[in-house]
Design a protein around this motif. Structure first.
Motif, PDB file in Angstrom:
ATOM      1  N   SER A  65      43.313  32.394  29.675  1.00 31.73           N
ATOM      2  CA  SER A  65      42.356  33.476  29.498  1.00 31.73           C
ATOM      3  C   SER A  65      41.542  33.643  30.768  1.00 31.73           C
ATOM      4  CB  SER A  65      41.422  33.199  28.316  1.00 31.73           C
ATOM      5  OG  SER A  65      40.606  32.092  28.596  1.00 31.73           O
ATOM      6  N   SER A  74      45.754  39.942  24.518  1.00 31.63           N
ATOM      7  CA  SER A  74      44.699  40.674  23.840  1.00 31.63           C
ATOM      8  C   SER A  74      43.530  40.812  24.792  1.00 31.63           C
ATOM      9  CB  SER A  74      44.270  39.910  22.586  1.00 31.63           C
ATOM     10  OG  SER A  74      43.201  40.573  21.956  1.00 31.63           O
ATOM     11  N   ALA A  75      42.845  41.916  24.713  1.00 34.22           N
ATOM     12  CA  ALA A  75      41.653  42.136  25.539  1.00 34.22           C
ATOM     13  C   ALA A  75      40.503  42.513  24.625  1.00 34.22           C
ATOM     14  CB  ALA A  75      41.909  43.246  26.549  1.00 34.22           C
ATOM     15  N   SER A  76      39.325  42.012  24.956  1.00 36.93           N
ATOM     16  CA  SER A  76      38.155  42.368  24.171  1.00 36.93           C
ATOM     17  C   SER A  76      36.943  42.484  25.084  1.00 36.93           C
ATOM     18  CB  SER A  76      37.890  41.324  23.084  1.00 36.93           C
ATOM     19  OG  SER A  76      37.653  40.071  23.673  1.00 36.93           O
ATOM     20  N   SER A  77      36.045  43.360  24.697  1.00 40.41           N
ATOM     21  CA  SER A  77      34.820  43.576  25.459  1.00 40.41           C
ATOM     22  C   SER A  77      33.788  42.541  25.039  1.00 40.41           C
ATOM     23  CB  SER A  77      34.293  44.985  25.198  1.00 40.41           C
ATOM     24  OG  SER A  77      33.070  45.177  25.863  1.00 40.41           O
ATOM     25  N   LEU A  78      33.253  41.817  26.025  1.00 40.38           N
ATOM     26  CA  LEU A  78      32.217  40.830  25.731  1.00 40.38           C
ATOM     27  C   LEU A  78      30.836  41.453  25.762  1.00 40.38           C
ATOM     28  CD1 LEU A  78      33.548  37.851  27.858  1.00 40.38           C
ATOM     29  CD2 LEU A  78      33.796  38.218  25.415  1.00 40.38           C
ATOM     30  N   ALA A 106      34.802  41.851  30.237  1.00 43.31           N
ATOM     31  CA  ALA A 106      35.890  41.844  29.259  1.00 43.31           C
ATOM     32  C   ALA A 106      36.675  40.554  29.402  1.00 43.31           C
ATOM     33  CB  ALA A 106      36.806  43.033  29.474  1.00 43.31           C
ATOM     34  N   GLU A 107      37.225  40.066  28.289  1.00 40.38           N
ATOM     35  CA  GLU A 107      38.062  38.871  28.305  1.00 40.38           C
ATOM     36  C   GLU A 107      39.492  39.264  27.993  1.00 40.38           C
ATOM     37  OE1 GLU A 107      38.181  34.387  26.468  1.00 40.38           O
ATOM     38  OE2 GLU A 107      37.379  35.975  25.202  1.00 40.38           O
TER      39      GLU A 107
END
Length: 87
Positions: free
Chosen positions: A23, A66-70, A75-76
């Protein structure tokens, strides 16, 4: 290292080893970017790729990400798959 998003590699018989993952967090902040860059130099997120090599994997199959907004400026991204050996 062969990396594919299918659960097989044409023409190869494979043996499952284990799940491997990696990650990284991206930031728009210059200061955070510098520290993130330093983290990868001292071993940060590169360890996930090294893990597959260290356990004797020839390939990683069934790769997903997978990508997600922190928060608004970060973003991670997470990538994972199954480390395998060729028989």
């Amino acid at each position: 290292m062969i990396i594919v998003n299918t659960d097989f590699i044409t023409g190869k018989e494979i043996e499952t080893i284990q799940l491997v993952k990696g990650s990284i967090v991206f930031s728009k902040n210059v200061v955070r970017d510098i520290f993130a860059g330093l983290k990868t130099i001292i071993g940060g997120e590169i360890a996930g790729y090294s893990e597959a090599t260290m356990i004797g994997a020839d390939a990683i199959v069934n790769v997903r990400y997978s990508a997600s907004s922190l928060m608004a400026s970060a973003a991670e991204i997470i990538a994972y798959g199954t480390a395998v050996r060729f028989k």
